[in-house]
Motif scaffolding. Structure first.
Motif, PDB file in Angstrom:
ATOM      1  N   ASP A   6       0.873  -1.183   0.000  1.00 21.31           N
ATOM      2  CA  ASP A   6       0.000   0.000   0.000  1.00 21.31           C
ATOM      3  C   ASP A   6       0.905   1.225   0.000  1.00 21.31           C
ATOM      4  OD1 ASP A   6      -2.078  -1.743   0.074  1.00 21.31           O
ATOM      5  OD2 ASP A   6      -2.684  -1.302   2.123  1.00 21.31           O
ATOM      6  N   VAL A  46       1.905  -1.267 -13.471  1.00 21.05           N
ATOM      7  CA  VAL A  46       1.321   0.045 -13.717  1.00 21.05           C
ATOM      8  C   VAL A  46       2.425   1.087 -13.566  1.00 21.05           C
ATOM      9  CG1 VAL A  46      -0.977  -0.640 -12.948  1.00 21.05           C
ATOM     10  CG2 VAL A  46       0.618   0.378 -11.322  1.00 21.05           C
ATOM     11  N   LEU A  66       3.063   5.094 -12.329  1.00 21.66           N
ATOM     12  CA  LEU A  66       2.462   6.215 -11.620  1.00 21.66           C
ATOM     13  C   LEU A  66       3.460   7.353 -11.468  1.00 21.66           C
ATOM     14  CD1 LEU A  66       0.540   4.465  -8.695  1.00 21.66           C
ATOM     15  CD2 LEU A  66      -0.337   5.156 -10.920  1.00 21.66           C
ATOM     16  N   ILE A  93      -1.560   3.898  -4.460  1.00 21.99           N
ATOM     17  CA  ILE A  93      -2.037   2.619  -4.985  1.00 21.99           C
ATOM     18  C   ILE A  93      -2.052   1.627  -3.830  1.00 21.99           C
ATOM     19  CG2 ILE A  93       0.301   1.987  -5.759  1.00 21.99           C
ATOM     20  CD1 ILE A  93      -1.093   0.284  -7.965  1.00 21.99           C
ATOM     21  N   CYS A  94      -3.157   0.899  -3.696  1.00 19.41           N
ATOM     22  CA  CYS A  94      -3.286  -0.114  -2.654  1.00 19.41           C
ATOM     23  C   CYS A  94      -3.823  -1.396  -3.257  1.00 19.41           C
ATOM     24  CB  CYS A  94      -4.220   0.360  -1.538  1.00 19.41           C
ATOM     25  SG  CYS A  94      -3.546   1.715  -0.554  1.00 19.41           S
ATOM     26  N   TRP A 144      -6.474  -4.042  -7.108  1.00 22.67           N
ATOM     27  CA  TRP A 144      -5.585  -2.886  -6.950  1.00 22.67           C
ATOM     28  C   TRP A 144      -6.391  -1.648  -7.289  1.00 22.67           C
ATOM     29  CZ3 TRP A 144      -4.461  -7.464  -9.209  1.00 22.67           C
ATOM     30  CH2 TRP A 144      -3.362  -8.184  -8.720  1.00 22.67           C
ATOM     31  N   ILE A 152      -6.095   2.737  -7.614  1.00 22.65           N
ATOM     32  CA  ILE A 152      -5.313   3.971  -7.632  1.00 22.65           C
ATOM     33  C   ILE A 152      -6.251   5.117  -7.278  1.00 22.65           C
ATOM     34  CG2 ILE A 152      -3.962   5.549  -9.072  1.00 22.65           C
ATOM     35  CD1 ILE A 152      -3.258   3.055 -10.787  1.00 22.65           C
ATOM     36  N   ALA A 155      -7.904   4.382  -1.510  1.00 21.75           N
ATOM     37  CA  ALA A 155      -7.534   3.244  -2.354  1.00 21.75           C
ATOM     38  C   ALA A 155      -7.657   1.933  -1.603  1.00 21.75           C
ATOM     39  CB  ALA A 155      -6.111   3.436  -2.875  1.00 21.75           C
ATOM     40  N   HIS A 169      -9.436   4.415 -10.823  1.00 22.29           N
ATOM     41  CA  HIS A 169      -8.772   3.332 -11.560  1.00 22.29           C
ATOM     42  C   HIS A 169      -8.636   2.088 -10.686  1.00 22.29           C
ATOM     43  CE1 HIS A 169      -7.990   5.290 -15.275  1.00 22.29           C
ATOM     44  NE2 HIS A 169      -7.206   6.217 -14.774  1.00 22.29           N
ATOM     45  N   HIS A 170      -8.826   0.943 -11.311  1.00 23.45           N
ATOM     46  CA  HIS A 170      -8.660  -0.316 -10.568  1.00 23.45           C
ATOM     47  C   HIS A 170      -8.317  -1.456 -11.514  1.00 23.45           C
ATOM     48  CE1 HIS A 170     -12.292  -2.672 -11.740  1.00 23.45           C
ATOM     49  NE2 HIS A 170     -12.721  -1.478 -12.082  1.00 23.45           N
ATOM     50  N   HIS A 217     -10.476  -4.121 -15.645  1.00 23.77           N
ATOM     51  CA  HIS A 217      -9.670  -2.955 -15.316  1.00 23.77           C
ATOM     52  C   HIS A 217     -10.163  -1.729 -16.062  1.00 23.77           C
ATOM     53  CE1 HIS A 217      -7.484  -2.864 -19.203  1.00 23.77           C
ATOM     54  NE2 HIS A 217      -7.567  -4.186 -19.141  1.00 23.77           N
ATOM     55  N   VAL A 271      -5.998   2.194 -16.744  1.00 23.07           N
ATOM     56  CA  VAL A 271      -4.965   2.502 -15.748  1.00 23.07           C
ATOM     57  C   VAL A 271      -3.700   3.007 -16.457  1.00 23.07           C
ATOM     58  CG1 VAL A 271      -3.545   1.562 -13.906  1.00 23.07           C
ATOM     59  CG2 VAL A 271      -5.877   0.734 -14.216  1.00 23.07           C
TER      60      VAL A 271
END
Length: 289
Positions: free
Chosen positions: A165, A192, A194, A199-200, A231, A233, A240, A267-268, A279, A282
């Motif tokens: 996380d 991904v 970033l 993000i978690c 996941w 974001i 998250a 986003h996931h 998804h 992302v």
């Protein structure tokens, strides 16, 4: 870059900064993590949560912690009660208790409704009766945000990572993050990219025993089985983290319309037991499946 690695609240932390943090910053991080643990851990006898389980009644909420309770109430409403801090008693009876017995009781109780137990949560958490509160769905993300705030006051560039996380400071050079395969931690289902934000992840393999894991559907008092890993974001790790849990219990389409971080809401990536992946668009997503 310098990595400060330590263990706290049951997970491995890595705080990455251009140089080692000054001693007062290190001390402030440790003090805040201890404060959060003493308030919200259901695994220690001296926590406020342990007192709530023994006596119920009214318990003052620190102003810093009010967003956590407000977020839980919002999650509870968005998921129709599927994400709730009242799942603690069910988890403990299933074997995920303070002693980590990992032996389910013969009968595991259902999860009570919020309004049947919690009379108020604004400044004071008012419990109509004793209840074992569990903030595992969003509490680690909350702690990551709090630590990131302390670090951000000291340095401009950082990554705070608590067991996957993460909060990442805004940066010119994006960070590539692997999405761990829930069935094989040595592999990734993708990556991904970033350039800041949080993000978690949540996965059913992290705390699994007998026929149970730690993500329980309160509507059935049994584990959620369809989803293996998620996941999310979002601007904050608390948000998250909570949404990553919610995706085990509530369709993404039902949740995304309540958020406006971008066109997709949030986003996931959702990895299901049947091998399918759902998804949004992302940033920098590459899937290896």
């Amino acid at each position: 870059m310098h990595d400060w690695v330590f263990e706290a609240i049951g997970t491995r932390w890595t705080i990455t900064t251009p140089a080692p943090l000054a001693a007062p910053v290190v001390a402030a991080v440790g003090a805040e993590i201890e404060r959060i643990d003493r308030a919200w851990s259901r695994f220690r006898d001296d926590s406020a949560v342990a007192e709530m389980a023994r006596a119920g009644g009214s318990h003052r909420v620190e102003a810093t912690d009010q967003p956590l309770l407000d977020w839980y109430r919002r999650l509870y409403d968005l998921t129709g009660g599927a994400v709730t801090p009242l799942v603690g008693g069910t988890l403990a009876a299933a074997g995920y208790d303070a002693d980590y017995a990992l032996r389910p009781a013969e009968s595991v109780p259902s999860v009570p409704a919020w309004d049947d137990v919690i009379a108020g949560h604004d400044g004071v958490l008012e419990l109509r009766r004793p209840a074992l509160i569990d903030v595992g769905a969003a509490g680690k993300g909350f702690a990551v945000d709090r630590v990131a705030g302390i670090v951000a006051d000291a340095v401009d560039e950082y990554i705070v990572d608590a067991g996957g996380d993460m909060v990442i400071s805004a940066r010119q050079q994006p960070v590539r993050i692997a999405l761990e395969h829930p069935l094989d931690p040595a592999k990734a289902i993708g990556v991904v990219t970033l350039d800041g934000g949080a993000i978690c992840a949540s996965a059913s393999n992290r705390r699994a025993w007998a026929d149970w894991h730690h993500i329980v559907d309160p509507r059935t008092a049994s584990p959620a089985w369809e989803v293996l890993a998620t996941w999310v974001i979002a601007p904050s790790a608390m948000e998250a983290d909570g949404l990553a849990t919610a995706l085990f219990l509530t369709p993404a389409a039902r949740l995304r319309g309540h958020f406006d971080h971008h066109a997709d809401g949030f986003h996931h990536v959702t990895f299901r037991r049947n091998g399918s992946v759902e998804h949004t668009a992302v940033p920098g997503l590459e899937l290896f499946l």
